[in-house]
Design a protein around this motif. Structure first.
Motif, mmCIF file in Angstrom:
data_model
loop_
_atom_site.group_PDB
_atom_site.id
_atom_site.type_symbol
_atom_site.label_atom_id
_atom_site.label_comp_id
_atom_site.label_asym_id
_atom_site.label_seq_id
_atom_site.Cartn_x
_atom_site.Cartn_y
_atom_site.Cartn_z
ATOM 1 N N GLU A 109 1.733 -61.040 4.366
ATOM 2 C CA GLU A 109 1.865 -61.519 2.987
ATOM 3 C C GLU A 109 0.539 -61.430 2.243
ATOM 4 O OE1 GLU A 109 3.457 -65.433 0.501
ATOM 5 O OE2 GLU A 109 3.920 -65.212 2.632
ATOM 6 N N MET A 110 -0.549 -61.776 2.923
ATOM 7 C CA MET A 110 -1.856 -61.684 2.282
ATOM 8 C C MET A 110 -2.209 -60.231 1.968
ATOM 9 S SD MET A 110 -4.420 -64.610 3.791
ATOM 10 C CE MET A 110 -3.818 -64.879 5.450
ATOM 11 N N ALA A 111 -1.857 -59.326 2.871
ATOM 12 C CA ALA A 111 -2.118 -57.904 2.634
ATOM 13 C C ALA A 111 -1.378 -57.419 1.388
ATOM 14 C CB ALA A 111 -1.701 -57.086 3.853
ATOM 15 N N GLU A 112 -0.131 -57.820 1.243
ATOM 16 C CA GLU A 112 0.665 -57.419 0.077
ATOM 17 C C GLU A 112 0.109 -58.033 -1.206
ATOM 18 O OE1 GLU A 112 3.017 -55.291 -0.192
ATOM 19 O OE2 GLU A 112 3.413 -54.859 1.921
ATOM 20 N N LEU A 113 -0.256 -59.305 -1.140
ATOM 21 C CA LEU A 113 -0.769 -59.996 -2.322
ATOM 22 C C LEU A 113 -2.050 -59.349 -2.839
ATOM 23 C CD1 LEU A 113 -0.172 -63.733 -1.327
ATOM 24 C CD2 LEU A 113 0.826 -62.571 -3.299
ATOM 25 N N HIS A 114 -2.976 -59.084 -1.939
ATOM 26 C CA HIS A 114 -4.257 -58.513 -2.360
ATOM 27 C C HIS A 114 -4.092 -57.080 -2.855
ATOM 28 C CE1 HIS A 114 -5.855 -62.129 -0.948
ATOM 29 N NE2 HIS A 114 -6.147 -61.796 0.292
ATOM 30 N N LYS A 190 -5.086 -52.925 4.347
ATOM 31 C CA LYS A 190 -3.661 -53.193 4.554
ATOM 32 C C LYS A 190 -3.116 -52.367 5.720
ATOM 33 C CE LYS A 190 0.797 -52.969 2.145
ATOM 34 N NZ LYS A 190 1.463 -52.617 0.864
ATOM 35 N N THR A 191 -3.530 -51.109 5.810
ATOM 36 C CA THR A 191 -3.065 -50.237 6.894
ATOM 37 C C THR A 191 -3.486 -50.771 8.257
ATOM 38 O OG1 THR A 191 -3.135 -48.291 5.457
ATOM 39 C CG2 THR A 191 -3.167 -47.896 7.827
ATOM 40 N N LYS A 192 -4.737 -51.229 8.359
ATOM 41 C CA LYS A 192 -5.222 -51.772 9.634
ATOM 42 C C LYS A 192 -4.479 -53.054 10.004
ATOM 43 C CE LYS A 192 -8.480 -48.720 10.393
ATOM 44 N NZ LYS A 192 -8.339 -47.729 11.489
ATOM 45 N N LEU A 193 -4.181 -53.862 9.009
ATOM 46 C CA LEU A 193 -3.446 -55.100 9.289
ATOM 47 C C LEU A 193 -2.023 -54.804 9.762
ATOM 48 C CD1 LEU A 193 -4.578 -57.392 6.317
ATOM 49 C CD2 LEU A 193 -5.412 -57.389 8.670
ATOM 50 N N ILE A 194 -1.378 -53.845 9.114
ATOM 51 C CA ILE A 194 -0.018 -53.474 9.518
ATOM 52 C C ILE A 194 -0.028 -52.883 10.928
ATOM 53 C CG2 ILE A 194 1.957 -51.982 9.014
ATOM 54 C CD1 ILE A 194 1.597 -54.344 7.076
ATOM 55 N N ASP A 195 -1.053 -52.095 11.226
ATOM 56 C CA ASP A 195 -1.176 -51.516 12.571
ATOM 57 C C ASP A 195 -1.350 -52.619 13.612
ATOM 58 O OD1 ASP A 195 -1.520 -49.210 14.395
ATOM 59 O OD2 ASP A 195 -3.549 -50.012 14.616
ATOM 60 N N TYR A 226 -5.893 -55.053 21.229
ATOM 61 C CA TYR A 226 -7.296 -55.445 21.123
ATOM 62 C C TYR A 226 -8.042 -54.551 20.135
ATOM 63 C CZ TYR A 226 -6.498 -58.153 25.404
ATOM 64 O OH TYR A 226 -6.028 -59.046 26.328
ATOM 65 N N LYS A 227 -7.814 -53.258 20.261
ATOM 66 C CA LYS A 227 -8.525 -52.317 19.393
ATOM 67 C C LYS A 227 -8.099 -52.466 17.934
ATOM 68 C CE LYS A 227 -9.319 -48.858 22.998
ATOM 69 N NZ LYS A 227 -8.950 -47.529 23.528
ATOM 70 N N SER A 228 -6.813 -52.624 17.706
ATOM 71 C CA SER A 228 -6.346 -52.780 16.327
ATOM 72 C C SER A 228 -6.833 -54.101 15.740
ATOM 73 C CB SER A 228 -4.819 -52.691 16.256
ATOM 74 O OG SER A 228 -4.210 -53.733 16.989
ATOM 75 N N ALA A 229 -6.942 -55.132 16.587
ATOM 76 C CA ALA A 229 -7.490 -56.416 16.127
ATOM 77 C C ALA A 229 -8.954 -56.256 15.727
ATOM 78 C CB ALA A 229 -7.354 -57.466 17.231
#
Length: 318
Positions: A109-114, A190-195, A226-229
């Motif tokens: 939700e934060m990714a979409e909002l920003h 946003k892409t990294k968060l979705i990943d 871990y890597k995506s985090a």
């Protein structure tokens, strides 16, 4: 990307706005009326409108980017949500689906909002340029109607056109900063968060159907999480740092001066206020770029120092 190069034209925008308002206040020019262009008959009236829209574009940018810093769910930041999810899986609590899902939903939700907020900011900046362009064309058209012998008016129009063209150029350059920031939010952050969300959901799915033969798949899924985090946390730190830097620069060098510039409209040219405003504007144009650059260098050093400590909690593997 050199963010300072993208941000430094902003003081020139403010300087040109102020200069044009002072020019119009000293001698307001009547412009050729063109219904298609929807241009005002008065340079001063037109500049008041453009100055107002410019102020609110910067104000919206300040508000929108400041929200990136302040936006939290239950007083928890994006990076803290990521840490909570990873810690739960490390501690064998990944099967607590409702808790994990809640944190993942908050991240999404934060990714979409920003992302949407930055699109709104870019839209506001893009809407100002056509107004500058229309006024430039109207001023050029007016030059055709200046009577012979009106050297003063012709010279003033020539100066006005040059100032408007410079304003349009600086405005586009400043818009590029917000476009680049918006692209970074959308295509990287946003892409990294979705990943990261996808990687967690994959781990959860594998754990739910775990068998001894799936050990390698489980390890691979954890490594990806871990890597995506790690990557999501780094870009989150970068986004927040840029947001903090912009807000600090904007509060000090943009909004205050823009508010001051808006008061220049219609100032009595024979008054001390006019002279003081002109001197203050000249001083701002000379000093602001160097002061902004100094601030950006300081913030870049802070970013480089902070970044090395920011993700130490992540047990990166592989």
């Amino acid at each position: 990307m050199d963010w300072s190069e993208l941000l430094l034209p902003a003081p020139s925008v403010i300087g040109q706005l102020g200069s044009l308002l002072l020019t119009a206040s000293a001698k307001d020019l009547q412009l050729a009326k063109d219904d298609q262009l929807n241009a005002s008959k008065s340079l001063l009236e037109s500049m008041i409108l453009i100055g107002g829209d410019a102020f609110y574009a910067f104000f919206d940018a300040q508000t929108g980017i400041d929200n990136i810093i302040r936006r939290r769910f239950n007083d928890v930041t994006v990076s803290e949500h990521i840490k909570i999810v990873v810690d739960m899986h490390i501690n064998g609590q990944g099967n607590q689906t409702l808790i994990v899902r809640k944190d993942l939903n908050n991240i999404k939700e934060m990714a979409e909002l920003h992302s949407n907020q930055m699109k709104t900011v870019v839209k506001a900046f893009k809407e100002v340029y056509p107004l500058i362009e229309k006024l430039t064309i109207a001023s050029l058209e007016q030059q055709k109607f200046v009577a012979e012998g009106s050297a003063g008016s012709e010279e003033k129009l020539t100066q006005t056109v040059a100032q408007l063209q410079a304003l349009g150029n600086y405005w586009n350059q400043t818009t590029n900063f917000f476009q680049s920031f918006a692209i970074m939010v959308e295509s990287k952050w946003k892409t990294k968060l979705i990943d990261f969300i996808d990687s967690v959901e994959n781990v959860t799915k594998i754990e739910r159907n775990f068998t001894k033969s799936a050990t390698n798949a489980t390890k691979s899924a954890y490594d990806r999480m871990y890597k995506s985090a790690f990557h999501a946390t780094i870009i989150d730190y970068r986004i927040n740092h840029l947001a903090e830097t912009f807000v600090a620069v904007s509060e000090t060098f943009f909004l205050r001066m823009l508010a001051d510039v808006r008061t220049l409209a219609g100032v009595d040219t024979d008054s001390a206020a006019f002279t003081n405003s002109q001197q203050r504007l000249d001083a701002y144009i000379r000093a602001a770029p160097q002061q902004i650059m100094r601030k950006l260098v300081e913030e870049n050093d802070r970013f480089n120092k902070g970044c090395s400590y920011y993700c130490l909690w992540l047990p990166i593997r592989g």
